[in-house]
Write an enzyme that holds these catalytic residues in place. Structure first.
Site, mmCIF file in Angstrom:
data_model
loop_
_atom_site.group_PDB
_atom_site.id
_atom_site.type_symbol
_atom_site.label_atom_id
_atom_site.label_comp_id
_atom_site.label_asym_id
_atom_site.label_seq_id
_atom_site.Cartn_x
_atom_site.Cartn_y
_atom_site.Cartn_z
ATOM 1 N N GLY A 41 40.402 43.349 40.518
ATOM 2 C CA GLY A 41 39.268 44.197 40.175
ATOM 3 C C GLY A 41 39.170 45.369 41.143
ATOM 4 O O GLY A 41 40.130 46.129 41.259
ATOM 5 N N SER A 114 46.316 41.921 43.471
ATOM 6 C CA SER A 114 45.743 43.256 43.380
ATOM 7 C C SER A 114 44.553 43.400 44.325
ATOM 8 O O SER A 114 44.694 43.184 45.529
ATOM 9 C CB SER A 114 45.404 43.559 41.916
ATOM 10 O OG SER A 114 45.129 44.913 41.713
ATOM 11 N N TRP A 115 43.360 43.772 43.818
ATOM 12 C CA TRP A 115 42.191 43.852 44.694
ATOM 13 C C TRP A 115 41.989 42.552 45.471
ATOM 14 O O TRP A 115 41.545 42.560 46.619
ATOM 15 C CB TRP A 115 40.938 44.173 43.874
ATOM 16 C CG TRP A 115 39.673 43.729 44.552
ATOM 17 C CD1 TRP A 115 38.886 42.658 44.221
ATOM 18 C CD2 TRP A 115 39.044 44.333 45.700
ATOM 19 N NE1 TRP A 115 37.819 42.560 45.084
ATOM 20 C CE2 TRP A 115 37.895 43.573 46.001
ATOM 21 C CE3 TRP A 115 39.350 45.434 46.494
ATOM 22 C CZ2 TRP A 115 37.041 43.878 47.061
ATOM 23 C CZ3 TRP A 115 38.511 45.752 47.552
ATOM 24 C CH2 TRP A 115 37.371 44.978 47.825
ATOM 25 N N ASP A 269 55.840 49.123 40.368
ATOM 26 C CA ASP A 269 54.376 49.194 40.412
ATOM 27 C C ASP A 269 53.964 50.609 40.806
ATOM 28 O O ASP A 269 53.745 50.918 41.974
ATOM 29 C CB ASP A 269 53.831 48.183 41.423
ATOM 30 C CG ASP A 269 52.315 48.066 41.365
ATOM 31 O OD1 ASP A 269 51.678 48.914 40.712
ATOM 32 O OD2 ASP A 269 51.775 47.131 41.974
ATOM 33 N N HIS A 297 52.992 45.993 38.163
ATOM 34 C CA HIS A 297 51.818 45.412 38.815
ATOM 35 C C HIS A 297 51.635 43.969 38.351
ATOM 36 O O HIS A 297 50.713 43.628 37.626
ATOM 37 C CB HIS A 297 50.589 46.251 38.475
ATOM 38 C CG HIS A 297 49.449 46.081 39.427
ATOM 39 N ND1 HIS A 297 49.501 46.469 40.744
ATOM 40 C CD2 HIS A 297 48.194 45.564 39.244
ATOM 41 C CE1 HIS A 297 48.343 46.207 41.336
ATOM 42 N NE2 HIS A 297 47.545 45.661 40.445
#
Length: 318
Positions: A41, A114-115, A269, A297
């Protein structure tokens, strides 16, 4: 290999003490190695439980959390827009600690995507004694450089799509694109929020579309989710992940230099170029870096590498 997607054995809502209830769920072996999964996110969620397939259910006691404002945690950011300023990385770290203490866990393997990798690194730097190991895929640190790349620089690769994204931001003179979206999504105009969320959501799919160009023609979330996602991600990105200056992840790697860390990143990515994973790796002597040459990603190769690293960290139990 991927493990079976086992169902949670326990779940609950934890009162965070400020009107927020955090959703948590537990799966796997009750006496296994404690582990935490941090979703992407900001503004994502645990979703369908795909994350569980990375963890051996016979060796891990796995905890997942829907971060505040999203998923099954309450209130959703779209239900409490007046409290948006209270959403910070430091608050998320406090939430993680609250869940850990609630479940009686001394320390755990922390994994994320990711986040979630930014949050995992920031959490480990704040509480190094609570982290046995880190397993991170699609590595980010949410620095201003990374945010400016994903919202502006990558437009050099997708110029037509970025032009539409930039125009839809309705940014003011001298205003960054991400700041314009954050401003509009935090505003009182419902129609402006919906338009900004739709444009942001479409751009999310553009910059991950090297392997599937058809993604550029659609968003990745339905209308009921995309406004909350866009509101939180722009809020955090416009504020450099709430990790400024000497609080930045790359500035504090020495605090976790001893922590065994597995980094997995796709060469393709373009949303988050591999240089970030490389910089983290160079700053962590106890880390390994696996570059998956043909993925972006995330993807099956990256997932397999993450699972292999988690297998190695599982050890012999709690």
């Amino acid at each position: 290999m991927a493990y079976p997607r086992t169902e949670p054995t326990a779940s609950g809502m934890l009162d965070a003490g400020d009107g927020t209830s955090l959703y948590w769920e537990e799966s796997g072996a009750p006496d296994g190695v404690p582990a935490l999964w941090l979703h992407g996110g900001p503004g994502g969620s645990l979703g369908s439980g795909w994350y569980r397939t990375h963890f051996d259910p016979t060796r891990y006691r796995l905890i997942g959390i829907d971060q505040r404002g999203s998923g099954r945690s309450r209130p959703l950011v779209t239900e409490s827009r007046e409290r948006l300023a209270g959403h910070t990385t430091q608050r998320l770290i406090a939430d993680i600690e609250a869940v850990r203490q609630h479940l009686g866990i001394e320390d755990w393997v922390v994994a994320g995507i990711s986040w979630g990798t930014t949050l995992a690194l920031a959490y480990a730097q704040q509480h190094p004694a609570r982290v046995r190991a880190l397993a991170l895929m699609a590595v980010t640190t949410t620095s201003r450089d990374e945010v400016d790349w994903i919202t502006e620089g990558v437009g050099r690769v997708f110029p037509a799509e970025w032009e539409a994204f930039e125009q839809a931001s309705q940014r003011l003179p001298g205003e960054r694109v991400v700041d314009a979206y954050a401003r509009r999504l935090a505003g009182a105009d419902r129609e402006a929020r919906a338009d900004a969320a739709q444009a942001w959501d479409r751009w999310e799919n553009v910059h991950v579309s090297l392997d599937d160009p058809a993604l550029r023609e659609r968003g990745h979330l339905g209308p009921e989710l995309r406004e909350g996602f866009a509101t939180l991600v722009t809020h955090y990105w416009a504020n450099d992940g709430f990790l400024p200056g000497d609080q930045a992840v790359l500035a504090r790697l020495d605090r976790i230099a001893h922590v065994p860390t597995a980094l997995v990143h796709g060469r393709r990515d373009i949303s988050g170029p591999a240089v970030t994973a490389w910089r983290v790796h160079r700053g962590l002597p106890a880390s390994t870096l696996t570059i998956v040459e043909d993925e972006g990603h995330g993807g099956p190769g990256g997932s397999a590498a993450l699972t292999a690293a988690l297998d190695g960290f599982a050890g012999g139990g709690s």
